[in-house]
Design a protein around this motif. Sequence first.
Motif, mmCIF file in Angstrom:
data_model
loop_
_atom_site.group_PDB
_atom_site.id
_atom_site.type_symbol
_atom_site.label_atom_id
_atom_site.label_comp_id
_atom_site.label_asym_id
_atom_site.label_seq_id
_atom_site.Cartn_x
_atom_site.Cartn_y
_atom_site.Cartn_z
ATOM 1 N N THR A 271 0.821 -1.200 0.000
ATOM 2 C CA THR A 271 0.000 0.000 0.000
ATOM 3 C C THR A 271 0.861 1.258 0.000
ATOM 4 O O THR A 271 1.733 1.416 0.866
ATOM 5 C CB THR A 271 -0.909 0.015 1.254
ATOM 6 N N ILE A 272 0.599 2.149 -0.977
ATOM 7 C CA ILE A 272 1.305 3.432 -1.007
ATOM 8 C C ILE A 272 0.974 4.195 0.276
ATOM 9 O O ILE A 272 -0.173 4.252 0.701
ATOM 10 C CB ILE A 272 0.909 4.262 -2.245
ATOM 11 N N HIS B 152 18.579 -2.559 9.617
ATOM 12 C CA HIS B 152 17.174 -2.619 10.003
ATOM 13 C C HIS B 152 16.616 -1.205 9.900
ATOM 14 O O HIS B 152 17.056 -0.310 10.613
ATOM 15 C CB HIS B 152 17.043 -3.151 11.433
ATOM 16 N N VAL B 153 15.659 -1.003 8.984
ATOM 17 C CA VAL B 153 15.088 0.328 8.759
ATOM 18 C C VAL B 153 13.585 0.210 8.559
ATOM 19 O O VAL B 153 13.039 -0.879 8.414
ATOM 20 C CB VAL B 153 15.717 1.022 7.516
ATOM 21 N N PHE B 154 12.950 1.360 8.516
ATOM 22 C CA PHE B 154 11.544 1.443 8.148
ATOM 23 C C PHE B 154 11.462 2.128 6.800
ATOM 24 O O PHE B 154 12.172 3.090 6.533
ATOM 25 C CB PHE B 154 10.752 2.217 9.212
ATOM 26 N N LEU B 155 10.605 1.604 5.940
ATOM 27 C CA LEU B 155 10.463 2.081 4.572
ATOM 28 C C LEU B 155 9.018 2.487 4.339
ATOM 29 O O LEU B 155 8.101 1.720 4.621
ATOM 30 C CB LEU B 155 10.850 0.948 3.612
ATOM 31 N N GLN B 156 8.827 3.707 3.838
ATOM 32 C CA GLN B 156 7.486 4.170 3.481
ATOM 33 C C GLN B 156 7.340 4.093 1.968
ATOM 34 O O GLN B 156 8.146 4.678 1.230
ATOM 35 C CB GLN B 156 7.256 5.591 3.953
ATOM 36 N N ASP C 208 2.087 -9.414 -13.450
ATOM 37 C CA ASP C 208 1.963 -9.885 -12.070
ATOM 38 C C ASP C 208 3.010 -9.279 -11.145
ATOM 39 O O ASP C 208 3.093 -9.640 -9.974
ATOM 40 C CB ASP C 208 2.089 -11.413 -12.015
ATOM 41 N N ILE C 209 3.843 -8.369 -11.661
ATOM 42 C CA ILE C 209 4.942 -7.799 -10.882
ATOM 43 C C ILE C 209 4.642 -6.337 -10.538
ATOM 44 O O ILE C 209 4.201 -5.563 -11.376
ATOM 45 C CB ILE C 209 6.277 -7.873 -11.671
ATOM 46 N N PHE C 210 4.896 -5.991 -9.277
ATOM 47 C CA PHE C 210 4.748 -4.619 -8.801
ATOM 48 C C PHE C 210 6.132 -3.984 -8.687
ATOM 49 O O PHE C 210 7.055 -4.603 -8.167
ATOM 50 C CB PHE C 210 4.080 -4.588 -7.420
ATOM 51 N N HIS C 211 6.262 -2.751 -9.156
ATOM 52 C CA HIS C 211 7.489 -1.965 -9.014
ATOM 53 C C HIS C 211 7.204 -0.879 -7.980
ATOM 54 O O HIS C 211 6.246 -0.116 -8.137
ATOM 55 C CB HIS C 211 7.882 -1.317 -10.341
ATOM 56 N N TYR C 212 8.019 -0.839 -6.918
ATOM 57 C CA TYR C 212 7.800 0.114 -5.827
ATOM 58 C C TYR C 212 9.014 1.001 -5.604
ATOM 59 O O TYR C 212 10.148 0.603 -5.875
ATOM 60 C CB TYR C 212 7.535 -0.630 -4.505
ATOM 61 N N GLY C 213 8.729 2.164 -5.075
ATOM 62 C CA GLY C 213 9.762 3.051 -4.580
ATOM 63 C C GLY C 213 9.368 3.463 -3.182
ATOM 64 O O GLY C 213 8.183 3.623 -2.877
#
Length: 116
Positions: free
Chosen positions: A51-52, A69-73, A82-87
């Motif tokens: 989810t964005i 170990h980090v948090f990514l938004q 079938d593939i999602f590309h995220y940033g």
Amino acid sequence: MEDKRKNKRLELEGEILIKEVGGVEDGELAQIEITDCSRDGLGFTTDRALTIGSNYETNLTLWNKDKIHVFLQITRANKEGDIFHYGGIFIGMPDSDRMRIRVYETVEDELHNKNN
């Protein structure tokens, strides 16, 4: 096209394990492939819908097998088949971890300059 990014993108190999912060699922992990990484964020692909705007707890495995170990938004998403590309952007990443990525940038630049 001119690259307007403020930090260099790295072709970083490794694994990343993600679970949504505050989500219903307890520790479910998604397999992803890193496409690029900088001190500020990460690009990756996966077959899982995320989810964005959501934050995910992330364990990033670096080239030398160290883990960060980090948090990514999640800030952007695009689906191809079938593939999602995220940033996503790192949130709350300690300066020491940003420096570890910066060291890799420097080493990569030196190797690139030597080979050219």
